[in-house]
Design a protein around this motif. Structure first.
Motif, short mmCIF file in Angstrom:
data_model
loop_
_atom_site.label_atom_id
_atom_site.label_comp_id
_atom_site.label_asym_id
_atom_site.label_seq_id
_atom_site.Cartn_x
_atom_site.Cartn_y
_atom_site.Cartn_z
N UNK A 153 0.82 -1.22 0.00
CA UNK A 153 0.00 0.00 0.00
C UNK A 153 0.86 1.27 0.00
N UNK A 154 1.89 1.31 0.82
CA UNK A 154 2.73 2.51 0.89
C UNK A 154 3.44 2.77 -0.44
N UNK A 155 3.95 1.70 -1.07
CA UNK A 155 4.60 1.86 -2.37
C UNK A 155 3.60 2.33 -3.43
N UNK A 156 2.38 1.82 -3.37
CA UNK A 156 1.34 2.22 -4.32
C UNK A 156 1.00 3.70 -4.16
N UNK A 157 0.86 4.17 -2.91
CA UNK A 157 0.54 5.58 -2.69
C UNK A 157 1.66 6.47 -3.21
N UNK A 158 2.90 6.05 -3.00
CA UNK A 158 4.04 6.82 -3.49
C UNK A 158 4.05 6.85 -5.02
N UNK A 159 3.78 5.71 -5.64
CA UNK A 159 3.75 5.65 -7.10
C UNK A 159 2.63 6.52 -7.67
N UNK A 160 1.45 6.48 -7.06
CA UNK A 160 0.33 7.29 -7.53
C UNK A 160 0.67 8.78 -7.45
N UNK A 161 1.19 9.22 -6.31
CA UNK A 161 1.51 10.64 -6.14
C UNK A 161 2.59 11.07 -7.14
N UNK B 89 3.86 13.77 -12.35
CA UNK B 89 4.55 13.71 -13.63
C UNK B 89 3.59 13.96 -14.80
N UNK B 90 2.43 13.31 -14.79
CA UNK B 90 1.46 13.53 -15.86
C UNK B 90 0.94 14.96 -15.85
N UNK B 91 0.67 15.50 -14.65
CA UNK B 91 0.15 16.86 -14.56
C UNK B 91 1.17 17.88 -15.05
N UNK B 92 2.45 17.67 -14.72
CA UNK B 92 3.49 18.64 -15.09
C UNK B 92 3.90 18.53 -16.55
N UNK B 93 4.03 17.30 -17.05
CA UNK B 93 4.60 17.10 -18.39
C UNK B 93 3.56 16.88 -19.47
N UNK B 94 2.32 16.54 -19.07
CA UNK B 94 1.35 16.10 -20.06
C UNK B 94 1.51 14.61 -20.30
N UNK B 95 0.51 14.00 -20.93
CA UNK B 95 0.58 12.54 -21.12
C UNK B 95 1.73 12.12 -22.02
N UNK B 96 1.84 12.76 -23.18
CA UNK B 96 2.82 12.31 -24.17
C UNK B 96 4.25 12.49 -23.68
N UNK B 97 4.54 13.58 -22.98
CA UNK B 97 5.91 13.87 -22.57
C UNK B 97 6.24 13.30 -21.19
N UNK B 98 5.26 12.75 -20.51
CA UNK B 98 5.53 12.14 -19.21
C UNK B 98 6.50 10.98 -19.37
N UNK B 99 7.43 10.87 -18.44
CA UNK B 99 8.49 9.87 -18.54
C UNK B 99 8.31 8.78 -17.49
N UNK B 100 8.13 7.55 -17.96
CA UNK B 100 8.09 6.43 -17.03
C UNK B 100 9.41 6.29 -16.28
N UNK C 19 -1.57 18.04 -2.56
CA UNK C 19 -1.14 18.26 -3.94
C UNK C 19 -1.78 17.28 -4.92
N UNK C 20 -2.14 16.08 -4.46
CA UNK C 20 -2.75 15.10 -5.34
C UNK C 20 -4.06 15.60 -5.90
N UNK C 21 -4.81 16.36 -5.10
CA UNK C 21 -6.08 16.92 -5.55
C UNK C 21 -5.85 17.88 -6.71
N UNK C 22 -4.84 18.74 -6.58
CA UNK C 22 -4.53 19.70 -7.64
C UNK C 22 -4.03 18.98 -8.89
N UNK C 23 -3.18 17.98 -8.71
CA UNK C 23 -2.66 17.24 -9.86
C UNK C 23 -3.78 16.54 -10.62
N UNK C 24 -4.76 16.00 -9.89
CA UNK C 24 -5.88 15.36 -10.58
C UNK C 24 -6.66 16.37 -11.42
N UNK C 25 -6.90 17.55 -10.85
CA UNK C 25 -7.58 18.59 -11.62
C UNK C 25 -6.83 18.96 -12.88
#
Length: 202
Positions: free
Chosen positions: A3-11, A16-27, A98-104
């Protein structure tokens, strides 16, 4: 995944998606920031799109649960009072998490892959809730009834989205106290748009 690793990965992925956009987001950036190995990551996800879909679904559910969104019928006794209190809760959530803002911000990405139902489903659910809430306001006499419901909902949603998108994309530039003032201005603009016109008013 623990669970802790999942929460860290989600955040991390949401930021990353919010900052870079989908296409430029880096795995690679996401994996590196979480301290994961690539083999560990690909044990759970096959692709960036699969991660994106999982993150959107998880964050949408988390945000909805944290906000305790009222049912449209709850607005009947005190429509504008409850609307204002709910917007204040949104401000508190945005300032706390911050997760709330990133989702928006993710909801407004221009490059979400075609056929991605998570974002479109979330925005469609929000729009449907707003339409049903406005219908309650109309029946309670708190919302004007002199224009067609569809046009009214379309206009109200456009106003809300314009404020939200601007605030989300300029969040880091807002000074202390500016976000609450901006949301209050949003509320007052919406109220002027939707309240019944008083007889004899200009």
């Amino acid at each position: 995944m623990p669970a802790q690793r999942w929460r860290e990965l989600v955040a991390t992925a949401a930021a990353e998606f919010a900052d870079a956009g989908y296409e430029r987001a880096s795995l690679n950036r996401v994996i590196r920031s979480c301290g994961m190995s690539k083999s560990s990551f690909y044990h759970y996800f096959d692709s960036k799109q699969q991660l994106f879909e999982a993150v959107v679904a998880h964050v949408a559910a988390t945000v909805a649960a944290d906000l305790e969104v009222p049912e449209p019928a709850d607005f009947r006794p005190d429509f504008w009072g409850l609307a204002e209190r709910f917007l204040q809760r949104l401000v508190f959530a945005a300032e706390r998490d911050p997760l709330f803002v990133d989702f928006g911000r993710i909801c407004y990405l221009p490059d979400v892959p075609a056929g991605q139902d998570g974002v479109s489903g979330a925005t469609a659910a929000i729009d449907d809730w707003l339409r049903r809430t406005l219908a309650v306001g109309r029946s309670a006499g708190a919302v004007r009834c002199d224009i067609p419901p569809g046009l009214q909902a379309h206009t109200a949603i456009a106003v809300l989205r314009a404020f939200d998108e601007w605030a989300l994309h300029n969040r880091s530039a807002l000074g202390p106290g500016e976000l609450p003032r901006l949301v209050q201005a949003q509320f007052e603009a919406l109220k002027r748009l939707l309240e019944p016109v008083q007889q004899g008013s200009a």
